[in-house]
Design a protein around this motif. Structure first.
Motif, PDB file in Angstrom:
ATOM      1  N   UNK A 177       0.841  -1.201   0.000  1.00 53.03           N
ATOM      2  CA  UNK A 177       0.000   0.000   0.000  1.00 53.03           C
ATOM      3  C   UNK A 177       0.876   1.250   0.000  1.00 53.03           C
ATOM      4  N   UNK A 178       1.937   1.238   0.799  1.00 53.85           N
ATOM      5  CA  UNK A 178       2.871   2.370   0.828  1.00 53.85           C
ATOM      6  C   UNK A 178       3.551   2.525  -0.520  1.00 53.85           C
ATOM      7  N   UNK A 179       3.990   1.423  -1.096  1.00 54.34           N
ATOM      8  CA  UNK A 179       4.660   1.489  -2.399  1.00 54.34           C
ATOM      9  C   UNK A 179       3.735   2.067  -3.461  1.00 54.34           C
ATOM     10  N   UNK A 180       2.480   1.686  -3.421  1.00 55.89           N
ATOM     11  CA  UNK A 180       1.544   2.217  -4.414  1.00 55.89           C
ATOM     12  C   UNK A 180       1.349   3.721  -4.227  1.00 55.89           C
ATOM     13  N   UNK A 181       1.205   4.180  -2.992  1.00 56.68           N
ATOM     14  CA  UNK A 181       1.029   5.607  -2.714  1.00 56.68           C
ATOM     15  C   UNK A 181       2.234   6.400  -3.200  1.00 56.68           C
ATOM     16  N   UNK A 182       3.434   5.918  -2.880  1.00 59.36           N
ATOM     17  CA  UNK A 182       4.653   6.623  -3.281  1.00 59.36           C
ATOM     18  C   UNK A 182       4.828   6.570  -4.793  1.00 59.36           C
ATOM     19  N   UNK A 183       4.492   5.435  -5.394  1.00 60.93           N
ATOM     20  CA  UNK A 183       4.577   5.320  -6.857  1.00 60.93           C
ATOM     21  C   UNK A 183       3.662   6.342  -7.540  1.00 60.93           C
ATOM     22  N   UNK A 184       2.468   6.517  -7.001  1.00 62.84           N
ATOM     23  CA  UNK A 184       1.542   7.508  -7.568  1.00 62.84           C
ATOM     24  C   UNK A 184       2.135   8.918  -7.464  1.00 62.84           C
ATOM     25  N   UNK A 185       2.800   9.214  -6.360  1.00 62.84           N
ATOM     26  CA  UNK A 185       3.451  10.519  -6.200  1.00 62.84           C
ATOM     27  C   UNK A 185       4.612  10.673  -7.183  1.00 62.84           C
ATOM     28  N   UNK A 186       5.339   9.594  -7.422  1.00 59.63           N
ATOM     29  CA  UNK A 186       6.425   9.623  -8.408  1.00 59.63           C
ATOM     30  C   UNK A 186       5.875   9.865  -9.808  1.00 59.63           C
ATOM     31  N   UNK A 187       4.822   9.144 -10.147  1.00 54.27           N
ATOM     32  CA  UNK A 187       4.210   9.281 -11.468  1.00 54.27           C
ATOM     33  C   UNK A 187       3.701  10.697 -11.694  1.00 54.27           C
ATOM     34  N   UNK A 188       3.185  11.318 -10.641  1.00 56.36           N
ATOM     35  CA  UNK A 188       2.669  12.683 -10.745  1.00 56.36           C
ATOM     36  C   UNK A 188       3.790  13.718 -10.717  1.00 56.36           C
TER      37      UNK A 188
END
Length: 145
Positions: free
Chosen positions: A117-128
């Protein structure tokens, strides 16, 4: 061998779950199929039919990596809440440009969620474009461009 459940049992189960949803019982997510099956003493197929009926009616939604959640909280999947919180910290200066994000382990403990869940949240921030990963060093807040 237990006797088969009567026709329409899935409708009775879906109605009971719908009432619990309305009462706010499942604000943190729906119980597993196995848990529902044990509670109502029915086969997993019957549980799936009940959950499918709730999904068709728009009462619940399936979110990849999260599971089934109440539809009105669909915009509040755990990774989305974490992403919004981290973004708020970035925007208000608690995590300024160039600051290193806390480790995954720290975030897991802070938010009480899984590492995925943390990885997905951080990945979304990276993508943005709000966060950048530096190989072997960590993730850092990017300066606004």
């Amino acid at each position: 061998m237990p006797s088969p459940s009567p026709r329409g049992t899935y409708q009775v189960i879906s109605q009971a779950l719908r009432e619990r949803i309305a009462a706010g019982t499942y604000a943190d997510g729906m119980p597993s199929e196995a848990e529902i099956g044990r509670e109502f003493e029915v086969a997993r197929t019957t549980v799936r039919r009940a959950l499918h009926a709730l999904e068709e009616a728009g009462d619940i939604k399936t979110v990849a990596g999260v599971g089934r959640i109440v539809a009105r909280t669909a915009g509040n999947a755990p990774y989305e809440r974490i992403m919004v919180d981290l973004l708020k910290q970035i925007r208000n200066g608690d995590l300024p440009a160039g600051a290193r994000l806390p480790s995954e382990a720290t975030l897991v403990e802070r938010y009480g969620v899984s590492r995925g869940t943390i990885r997905r949240a951080v990945h979304e921030l990276e993508t943005a474009g709000h966060v950048e990963a530096r190989q072997g060093v960590g993730r850092f807040v990017r300066s606004p461009s």
